[in-house]
Design an enzyme around this catalytic site. Structure first.
Site, mmCIF file in Angstrom:
data_model
loop_
_atom_site.group_PDB
_atom_site.id
_atom_site.type_symbol
_atom_site.label_atom_id
_atom_site.label_comp_id
_atom_site.label_asym_id
_atom_site.label_seq_id
_atom_site.Cartn_x
_atom_site.Cartn_y
_atom_site.Cartn_z
ATOM 1 N N LYS A 110 40.386 39.387 34.097
ATOM 2 C CA LYS A 110 41.579 38.999 34.845
ATOM 3 C C LYS A 110 42.782 38.769 33.944
ATOM 4 O O LYS A 110 43.922 38.797 34.399
ATOM 5 C CB LYS A 110 41.278 37.797 35.716
ATOM 6 C CG LYS A 110 40.228 38.184 36.770
ATOM 7 C CD LYS A 110 39.983 37.131 37.788
ATOM 8 C CE LYS A 110 39.083 37.597 38.912
ATOM 9 N NZ LYS A 110 37.643 37.519 38.589
HETATM 10 C C1 LIG Z 1 36.683 38.102 39.346
HETATM 11 C C2 LIG Z 1 35.472 38.544 38.657
HETATM 12 C C3 LIG Z 1 34.654 39.561 39.174
HETATM 13 C C4 LIG Z 1 34.929 40.209 40.516
HETATM 14 O O1 LIG Z 1 36.110 40.952 40.474
HETATM 15 P P1 LIG Z 1 36.790 41.423 41.850
HETATM 16 O O2 LIG Z 1 38.063 42.064 41.455
HETATM 17 O O3 LIG Z 1 36.994 40.163 42.644
HETATM 18 O O4 LIG Z 1 35.845 42.328 42.504
HETATM 19 C C5 LIG Z 1 33.570 39.993 38.433
HETATM 20 N N1 LIG Z 1 33.262 39.427 37.245
HETATM 21 C C6 LIG Z 1 34.012 38.441 36.721
HETATM 22 C C7 LIG Z 1 33.607 37.847 35.411
HETATM 23 C C8 LIG Z 1 35.134 37.969 37.391
HETATM 24 O O5 LIG Z 1 35.874 36.994 36.853
#
Ligand SMILES: *Cc1c(COP(=O)(O)O)cnc(C)c1O
Length: 494
Positions: A110
């Protein structure tokens, strides 16, 4: 008029509006009506470029009104505290390649979007001649929160409030958030799960009275969740980077396709891969990996989305989600931009807890996406196996991806396509479960666990986590679901 609401194509917005407002005012998501096309020549050109140049080049046609030079300045700045190769690839064998997306400041994928979003948002407000202070609201299943706080802390002209499910995130994840001492940030635990946090935030967004009150006080609401278009664009870019990396290192023949495996919750990261494919990046299969909250696995295999099931707390908490918001953008594409049809499905989901897509649409989904899931037991087992077999240590979310890819290969042994598995977080963020998987009984506090993991793996504790050790948890607020709005108002002194 570049973007429309997924529920009504007459509700339009330009890029700056889509980013500044986050969500259309009918509750729909902003989505593009036309998609750009990247030719193989474009991709060859990108293979010679730096990471921040690549992101700017890919982002430009997805953000009309922003020019390349402007975006280049933002990406330069955003990725300055990433390693020189922000998204490196580690190969397990000839066709299995891990795309490590966890080398940013908070150690999860993210960071790629949330390091850039503050730049996009600040510029968007300027383009719209809005001099109000942006109040960023975010619901987090663990990683969005810390990445958004990192991105927006100390940004003048913005305040950020993060809601996380109390008990629904790992200790390290909580500490990363609650230790943020900057004056423009607020972190609140809610007595509920991620879906509750997300729908609480969505309710605040669609409450006109709240909007009016904030407006009057000099604020404008915006979102840092992947419902914001500004989150999706930087994620599309790293799939291009993965492709050019594979080609540059001789692991993929230029022009040939790769598969992409994505551990999924809110359907944001895999949606980015889908857009990349739709815009010309050679991708064969998209592989959607879920944990035991396998609502997407069922949807992709049956065409029925049914959230009427028990919410399970798993060892991959960032994927503990039953209402995958970004699926709405995918539906919008599947239904050829028929906003009415999307609205009908989403209304059914809200009112009856389920919807069913048409037979034709389901056929398209099945052709595009393979879906599978791994429960906690399988997740722990694959972490251990991957460590023993390849000397590669994965976190719990990435492990779900590795496991589902294994299963895909068992069923499709003739698919020799080189495959990228998105590694979405560092194993150190989930030290508890990683140690458990390796069969080490984890004694002591979180920092002793980090040290133990480092000792076993021979990998240094990532700096951002080491630095946490001396920090205090300065955010201790907990609230009920019906108090989210009043907590926000209290913080803003309204
Ligand atoms: C947010 C997250 C996900 C899922 O991602 P999406 O975009 O919500 O599908 C998977 N793994 C980790 C470590 C995350 O932080």
């Amino acid at each position: 008029m570049n973007f429309v609401s997924t529920r009504d194509i007459n509700k339009t917005a330009n890029s700056a509006e889509a980013i500044a407002y986050g969500l259309a005012n009918d509750g729909g998501l902003f989505a593009p009506l036309t998609l750009p096309n990247f030719s193989l020549e474009d991709i060859a050109y990108l293979s010679q470029k730096s990471y921040s140049e690549l992101v700017a080049f890919v982002a430009e046609p997805f953000l009309p009104g922003f020019i390349y030079e402007e975006l280049g300045a933002f990406t330069n700045c955003a990725y300055s505290n990433f390693p020189s190769n922000p998204a490196p690839i580690v190969s397990l064998d000839e066709k299995t390649h891990i795309l490590e997306l966890f080398h940013g400041p908070t150690l999860a994928f993210k960071d790629f979007a949330l390091s850039l979003l503050p730049h996009l948002l600040t510029a968007s407000l300027k383009k719209l001649n809005i001099s109000k202070t942006a109040v960023i609201l975010a619901a987090t299943s663990g990683d969005t929160g810390s990445a958004a706080l990192e991105g927006f802390a100390n940004i003048s002209g913005a305040k950020i409030c993060v809601f996380y499910p109390q008990g629904g995130v790992s200790n390290i994840q909580r500490l990363q958030m609650t230790s943020k001492a900057e004056t423009n940030v607020k972190v609140i635990g809610i007595k509920g799960n991620f879906d509750d946090a997300q729908s609480g935030v969505k309710n605040i967004f669609s409450d006109f009275a709240v909007g009016a009150k904030l407006e009057e006080a000099g604020y404008i609401l915006s979102s840092a969740n992947s419902i914001n278009w500004g989150r999706i664009v930087p994620q599309i870019a790293y799939y291009f980077s993965a492709y050019t990396n594979l080609v540059n290192t001789g692991k993929l023949t230029f022009g040939k396709p790769m598969n992409v495996v994505v551990p999924t919750g809110n359907f944001g990261n895999i949606l980015a891969a889908y857009y990349a494919k739709k815009c010309g990046l050679p991708i064969h299969k998209l592989i959607c990996a879920s944990n035991s909250n396998n609502v997407l696995t069922n949807f992709i295999s049956t065409g029925v989305y049914d959230r009427k099931r028990t919410f399970l707390a798993t060892i991959s908490p960032s994927m503990d989600i039953l209402i995958s918001s970004n699926l709405e953008r995918f539906l919008f594409e599947l239904y050829n931009h028929d906003g009415e049809a999307v609205k009908t499905l989403i209304t059914a989901l809200a009112e009856e807890g389920r919807y069913k897509i048409t037979h034709e649409a389901h056929k398209v989904v099945e052709e595009l996406i393979y879906a599978g899931y791994a429960d906690d037991k399988a997740t722990l087992a694959i972490i251990k196996e991957t460590w023993q077999k390849y000397g590669y240590l994965s976190d719990t979310h990435t492990a779900v991806g590795i496991k589902v890819y294994r299963e895909y290969i068992e069923k499709n042994s003739n698919d020799k396509t080189p495959t990228i598995i998105a590694a979405t977080a560092s194993p150190f963020k989930f030290a508890d479960s990683t140690l458990e998987a390796l069969g080490v009984s984890a004694l002591g506090d979180d920092f002793e666990k980090l040290a133990k993991l480092s000792e076993i793996s021979g990998i240094a504790i990532p700096k951002p986590l080491g630095n946490l050790m001396n920090k205090e948890e300065c955010h201790k607020t907990l609230c009920n679901l019906n108090e989210m709005k009043s907590q926000l108002f209290d913080w803003l002194k309204l």
